[in-house]
Design a protein around this motif. Structure first.
Motif, PDB file in Angstrom:
ATOM      1  N   GLN A 116       0.838  -1.202   0.000  1.00 28.96           N
ATOM      2  CA  GLN A 116       0.000   0.000   0.000  1.00 28.96           C
ATOM      3  C   GLN A 116       0.869   1.247   0.000  1.00 28.96           C
ATOM      4  O   GLN A 116       0.572   2.221  -0.684  1.00 28.96           O
ATOM      5  N   VAL A 117       1.943   1.182   0.771  1.00 30.71           N
ATOM      6  CA  VAL A 117       2.834   2.339   0.835  1.00 30.71           C
ATOM      7  C   VAL A 117       3.497   2.547  -0.522  1.00 30.71           C
ATOM      8  O   VAL A 117       3.548   3.674  -1.040  1.00 30.71           O
ATOM      9  N   ALA A 118       3.944   1.437  -1.136  1.00 23.72           N
ATOM     10  CA  ALA A 118       4.568   1.564  -2.459  1.00 23.72           C
ATOM     11  C   ALA A 118       3.576   2.174  -3.442  1.00 23.72           C
ATOM     12  O   ALA A 118       3.929   3.061  -4.231  1.00 23.72           O
ATOM     13  N   ALA A 119       2.335   1.717  -3.397  1.00 20.49           N
ATOM     14  CA  ALA A 119       1.319   2.228  -4.332  1.00 20.49           C
ATOM     15  C   ALA A 119       1.067   3.715  -4.084  1.00 20.49           C
ATOM     16  O   ALA A 119       0.982   4.506  -5.021  1.00 20.49           O
ATOM     17  N   LEU A 120       0.969   4.098  -2.822  1.00 19.62           N
ATOM     18  CA  LEU A 120       0.708   5.511  -2.516  1.00 19.62           C
ATOM     19  C   LEU A 120       1.867   6.397  -2.951  1.00 19.62           C
ATOM     20  O   LEU A 120       1.674   7.476  -3.495  1.00 19.62           O
ATOM     21  N   ARG A 121       3.076   5.923  -2.750  1.00 23.86           N
ATOM     22  CA  ARG A 121       4.231   6.733  -3.155  1.00 23.86           C
ATOM     23  C   ARG A 121       4.252   6.930  -4.656  1.00 23.86           C
ATOM     24  O   ARG A 121       4.632   7.990  -5.147  1.00 23.86           O
ATOM     25  N   GLN A 122       3.846   5.873  -5.368  1.00 22.38           N
ATOM     26  CA  GLN A 122       3.752   6.021  -6.819  1.00 22.38           C
ATOM     27  C   GLN A 122       2.789   7.151  -7.171  1.00 22.38           C
ATOM     28  O   GLN A 122       2.909   7.791  -8.201  1.00 22.38           O
ATOM     29  N   GLN A 123       1.808   7.325  -6.320  1.00 24.31           N
ATOM     30  CA  GLN A 123       0.815   8.353  -6.595  1.00 24.31           C
ATOM     31  C   GLN A 123       1.201   9.710  -6.019  1.00 24.31           C
ATOM     32  O   GLN A 123       0.416  10.647  -6.049  1.00 24.31           O
ATOM     33  N   GLY A 124       2.398   9.763  -5.484  1.00 24.57           N
ATOM     34  CA  GLY A 124       2.890  11.049  -5.005  1.00 24.57           C
ATOM     35  C   GLY A 124       2.520  11.364  -3.573  1.00 24.57           C
ATOM     36  O   GLY A 124       2.682  12.490  -3.117  1.00 24.57           O
ATOM     37  N   VAL A 125       2.028  10.362  -2.841  1.00 20.68           N
ATOM     38  CA  VAL A 125       1.623  10.590  -1.460  1.00 20.68           C
ATOM     39  C   VAL A 125       2.787  10.233  -0.531  1.00 20.68           C
ATOM     40  O   VAL A 125       3.439   9.200  -0.728  1.00 20.68           O
ATOM     41  N   ALA A 126       3.036  11.063   0.478  1.00 23.45           N
ATOM     42  CA  ALA A 126       4.094  10.758   1.428  1.00 23.45           C
ATOM     43  C   ALA A 126       3.559   9.744   2.434  1.00 23.45           C
ATOM     44  O   ALA A 126       2.861  10.090   3.384  1.00 23.45           O
ATOM     45  N   ALA A 127       3.876   8.476   2.190  1.00 24.31           N
ATOM     46  CA  ALA A 127       3.380   7.409   3.052  1.00 24.31           C
ATOM     47  C   ALA A 127       4.552   6.608   3.577  1.00 24.31           C
ATOM     48  O   ALA A 127       5.611   6.544   2.947  1.00 24.31           O
ATOM     49  N   ALA A 128       4.378   6.009   4.747  1.00 27.77           N
ATOM     50  CA  ALA A 128       5.418   5.163   5.321  1.00 27.77           C
ATOM     51  C   ALA A 128       4.760   4.081   6.159  1.00 27.77           C
ATOM     52  O   ALA A 128       3.591   4.193   6.521  1.00 27.77           O
ATOM     53  N   ALA A 129       5.524   3.034   6.455  1.00 23.93           N
ATOM     54  CA  ALA A 129       4.997   1.959   7.296  1.00 23.93           C
ATOM     55  C   ALA A 129       5.973   1.677   8.427  1.00 23.93           C
ATOM     56  O   ALA A 129       7.181   1.609   8.208  1.00 23.93           O
ATOM     57  N   LEU A 130       5.427   1.532   9.618  1.00 24.80           N
ATOM     58  CA  LEU A 130       6.232   1.189  10.791  1.00 24.80           C
ATOM     59  C   LEU A 130       5.911  -0.230  11.188  1.00 24.80           C
ATOM     60  O   LEU A 130       4.775  -0.533  11.544  1.00 24.80           O
ATOM     61  N   HIS A 131       6.918  -1.099  11.092  1.00 23.22           N
ATOM     62  CA  HIS A 131       6.691  -2.470  11.541  1.00 23.22           C
ATOM     63  C   HIS A 131       8.023  -3.098  11.913  1.00 23.22           C
ATOM     64  O   HIS A 131       9.066  -2.439  11.852  1.00 23.22           O
ATOM     65  N   SER A 132       7.983  -4.375  12.244  1.00 22.14           N
ATOM     66  CA  SER A 132       9.166  -5.010  12.817  1.00 22.14           C
ATOM     67  C   SER A 132      10.254  -5.309  11.795  1.00 22.14           C
ATOM     68  O   SER A 132      11.349  -5.693  12.164  1.00 22.14           O
ATOM     69  N   GLU A 133       9.969  -5.162  10.494  1.00 16.98           N
ATOM     70  CA  GLU A 133      10.987  -5.546   9.518  1.00 16.98           C
ATOM     71  C   GLU A 133      11.670  -4.361   8.848  1.00 16.98           C
ATOM     72  O   GLU A 133      12.130  -4.452   7.715  1.00 16.98           O
ATOM     73  N   LEU A 134      11.702  -3.235   9.541  1.00 20.54           N
ATOM     74  CA  LEU A 134      12.352  -2.062   8.958  1.00 20.54           C
ATOM     75  C   LEU A 134      13.866  -2.201   9.032  1.00 20.54           C
ATOM     76  O   LEU A 134      14.410  -2.822   9.935  1.00 20.54           O
ATOM     77  N   GLU A 135      14.539  -1.608   8.064  1.00 16.02           N
ATOM     78  CA  GLU A 135      15.997  -1.567   8.102  1.00 16.02           C
ATOM     79  C   GLU A 135      16.427  -0.553   9.169  1.00 16.02           C
ATOM     80  O   GLU A 135      15.654   0.306   9.573  1.00 16.02           O
ATOM     81  N   ASP A 136      17.713  -0.676   9.527  1.00 15.75           N
ATOM     82  CA  ASP A 136      18.258   0.273  10.499  1.00 15.75           C
ATOM     83  C   ASP A 136      18.035   1.699  10.029  1.00 15.75           C
ATOM     84  O   ASP A 136      18.266   2.016   8.871  1.00 15.75           O
ATOM     85  N   GLY A 137      17.632   2.537  10.917  1.00 13.68           N
ATOM     86  CA  GLY A 137      17.539   3.945  10.546  1.00 13.68           C
ATOM     87  C   GLY A 137      16.213   4.333   9.910  1.00 13.68           C
ATOM     88  O   GLY A 137      15.817   5.478   9.962  1.00 13.68           O
ATOM     89  N   GLU A 138      15.535   3.349   9.298  1.00 15.66           N
ATOM     90  CA  GLU A 138      14.261   3.684   8.652  1.00 15.66           C
ATOM     91  C   GLU A 138      13.248   4.200   9.663  1.00 15.66           C
ATOM     92  O   GLU A 138      12.539   5.163   9.418  1.00 15.66           O
ATOM     93  N   GLY A 139      13.230   3.516  10.824  1.00 18.42           N
ATOM     94  CA  GLY A 139      12.299   3.939  11.872  1.00 18.42           C
ATOM     95  C   GLY A 139      12.578   5.368  12.305  1.00 18.42           C
ATOM     96  O   GLY A 139      11.662   6.164  12.472  1.00 18.42           O
ATOM     97  N   ARG A 140      13.883   5.675  12.432  1.00 21.64           N
ATOM     98  CA  ARG A 140      14.247   7.017  12.871  1.00 21.64           C
ATOM     99  C   ARG A 140      13.778   8.064  11.853  1.00 21.64           C
ATOM    100  O   ARG A 140      13.233   9.086  12.201  1.00 21.64           O
ATOM    101  N   ASP A 141      14.008   7.754  10.571  1.00 19.62           N
ATOM    102  CA  ASP A 141      13.564   8.670   9.520  1.00 19.62           C
ATOM    103  C   ASP A 141      12.063   8.925   9.607  1.00 19.62           C
ATOM    104  O   ASP A 141      11.590  10.045   9.422  1.00 19.62           O
TER     105      ASP A 141
END
Ligand code: ADP
Ligand code: ZN
Length: 611
Positions: free
Chosen positions: A84-109
């Motif tokens: 869903q986040v990938a689809a929204l970004r394609q549409q120009g929406v600033a979307a992100a997902a917070l979950h347990s499989e984030l890379e280092d630093g992604e959560g901080r961003d």
């Protein structure tokens, strides 16, 4: 993730209809979308019930963009969130997902973006939302709305119960005044009540869409030869993607092996596989290949691949709710999709048996029992199957759907009272300790070894059904089991016993029994029919322009590391191929081409079409 600018600022104050066009590239709202969006934007809570593919996402995505502040979307599956986040970004929406499989630093961003007010939509898993002080952080920013996706996960009665959903009731006190919208494709009243209670949303307005999906062609067949029936169905469907559901893990593996041995692209999915194998399977599936996924119902939630063309059940699901969710995974793109349910006496017997052994509280067992019996009745339905299915969710179709098997070929019904009597008395006179095979031998007058040994050739019932073949008697027995006149002893080698209160009125001729005549299996025709159906609909699928567009999309998807359908759906590519737009403006008219995608891909597409 900061490569996409927040467009919310640009959009706020814009009408929902304008956002629909600009961002998503659609011209009109579908069904209840408009009313839901108005209601949420006015600050109301909403429970949205729509079938899979009905368009639930826009119900919260548009208010999320139109209202100032950050929208929180609670979703149970990581894969689903990422898509869903990938689809929204394609549409120009600033979307992100917070979950347990984030890379280092992604959560901080992401936290920084929340803090800087640079995010429009935040997807989060229920456990992540409740833990790690996230609620406190969110309390410091302005929220536009809170959406709870797959809200049926809160219901203990359902097979997708997620205990973490129970914690979501606190959102009401934590974020007073922020509108909440719960969404699900599970339709029955009990689940609905559970959601309102479990999420503490008693004042929510309920928006219940029709669950009738005209592109779903539902059909069912009694099992005769499972593998052959499956192969017949699959013939002519090469190049399509589908799901084959099985009742057990072992059966998924067996079935997939058989398909692979015949050169078909089948893969297995069930909960017992190692995590990396499951991930790889899910990845291939989402990658857009024409796969046959042979799976248990563990393969389910979070599948939002739009071009699943068929769903086959090799075993009967245990409720119409489960069944509808599973077949609902086909045809999300609105194009034709076919479903086939194979069912038999053993399925019914096994399901009833397991239920009787279940340690669930009585009340819950009663609910499960009534769902199971509704499912059994559905498999044997002699009238419009879609109508029977929708009736399970309290929805009444005024007339037959015109796109199910029973509408296409209404089954022949006949007075089966006399034949039922023959079966029941054969069971009774053989002391109710034999299974179908033996009873059929007795009825047909076959002097098998067992018949002779037990002296059953001397019974008055011996040979009284010789005028019909074994398949006919199997069909009658199956229907007697389905209608509850005969009980199968699952632990006692499948012996058939009379259910006294149902069987004796028939034996005494106090009641009449209607039976359906099963279509005689025609080995070649169904396959030939399927091949023809595909050929008819296939002209556009073979279109070289469409194929070129798909190749382009696949490369683009690989380059960006997203599933292909996030870039464009098949439907959109087919429309582009057929319409052959000559300018960006014309291209922008195609469904699913919004401003952002037009800007990103428009020129590439036009160049491609020129070749
Ligand atoms: P759900 O979550 O209810 O299963 P989605 O929100 O994924 O369904 O929508 C299903 C498909 O329908 C998506 O491809 C979506 O882009 C499309 N869709 C949704 N609303 C509209 C609309 N108003 N017009 C055209 N297509 C739509
Ligand atoms: Zn019908």
């Amino acid at each position: 993730m900061n490569d996409v600018p927040a467009i919310e600022a640009r959009l706020s104050g814009m009408e929902p209809a304008q956002i629909l066009r600009q961002v998503f590239g659609y011209t009109a709202f579908r069904g209840l979308q408009d009313s839901v969006i108005q209601h949420v934007m006015a600050g109301g809570d909403a429970l949205v019930l729509m079938p899979t593919g009905g368009g639930k996402s826009l119900c919260y995505q548009i208010p999320a963009l139109a209202l100032p502040g950050l929208a929180i979307v609670i979703s149970p599956l990581i894969a689903l969130m990422d898509d869903q986040v990938a689809a929204l970004r394609q549409q120009g929406v600033a979307a992100a997902a917070l979950h347990s499989e984030l890379e280092d630093g992604e959560g901080r961003d992401i936290f920084r973006a929340i803090h800087d007010d640079a995010l429009d939509v935040l997807y989060v898993s229920p456990e992540r939302l409740i833990s790690g002080g996230l609620l406190d952080r969110l309390a410091q920013v302005k929220l536009s709305l809170i959406a709870v996706d797959e809200a049926h996960c809160v219901s203990q009665w359902g097979h997708e119960f997620r205990p973490e959903y129970r914690n979501l009731a606190i959102l009401r006190e934590r974020f007073p005044g922020v509108p909440r919208i719960a969404l699900t494709a599970t339709a029955d009243q009990r689940t609905r009540d559970d959601i309102l209670r479990g999420l503490d949303m008693h004042d929510a307005r309920v928006f219940a869409a029709s669950f009738h999906r005209a592109n779903l062609h539902v059909s069912a067949q009694p099992k005769t030869s499972e593998t052959q029936q499956l192969l017949d169905f699959l013939r002519g469907r090469e190049g399509q993607c589908g799901i084959v559901y099985c009742g057990s893990r072992a059966k998924t593996e067996r079935t997939a092996e058989r398909l692979v041995a015949r050169g078909l692209p089948a893969i297995v999915f069930h909960a017992g596989l190692p995590p990396e194998v499951k991930r790889a399977a899910a990845k291939r599936f989402r990658g857009g290949e024409a796969l046959i996924v042979v799976a248990t119902i563990a393969f389910g939630m979070g599948i939002d691949r739009p071009d699943v063309r068929y769903v086959v059940h090799l075993d009967m699901p245990d409720s119409p709710e489960g069944y509808y969710q599973q077949i609902g995974r086909a045809g999300r793109d609105g194009e034709r999709a076919d479903t086939l349910l194979l069912h038999g006496m053993d399925d019914i017997a096994r399901a009833r048996h397991f239920l009787s052994l279940s340690a669930a509280p009585d009340m819950q067992k009663r609910v499960m029992r009534s769902r199971l019996e509704a499912m059994v009745a559905l498999t044997e339905s002699a009238t419009c199957r879609t109508r029977a299915l929708l009736a399970c969710f309290g929805e009444e179709l005024p007339e037959g759907c015109g796109h199910c098997d029973t509408c296409a070929a209404p089954p022949d019904m006949f007075d089966g009272t006399e034949d039922a009597q023959k079966v029941l008395s054969a069971a009774y006179r053989t002391r109710q300790i034999f299974g179908a095979l033996h009873l059929i031998a007795v009825l047909r007058g076959d002097k098998t070894e067992a018949v002779i040994r037990h002296g059953h050739d001397l019974l008055p019932t011996f040979g009284i059904g010789a005028e019909h073949n074994a398949a006919y008697w199997r069909s009658v027995i199956r229907q007697l089991v389905a209608q509850g006149l005969l009980d199968v002893d699952v632990e006692g080698h499948g012996s058939l016993r009379l259910v006294d209160e149902r069987a004796w009125p028939i034996l005494r001729r106090e009641a009449q029994l209607m039976l359906r005549r099963d279509a005689a299996p025609k080995p070649r025709t169904p396959a030939a029919r399927a091949a023809k159906a595909v050929a008819e609909g296939a002209a556009d699928v073979d279109d070289p322009r469409f194929l070129a567009l798909r190749t382009w999309r696949l490369e683009e998807a690989k380059r960006q590391g997203v599933p292909p359908y996030v870039i464009f759906h098949d439907v959109t590519l087919r429309e582009i191929a057929g319409f052959r737009p000559k300018s960006l403006a014309e291209l922008g008219l195609v469904r699913g081409v919004g401003a952002s995608k037009l800007e990103r891909y428009g020129q590439a597409l036009l160049d491609l079409l020129l070749e």
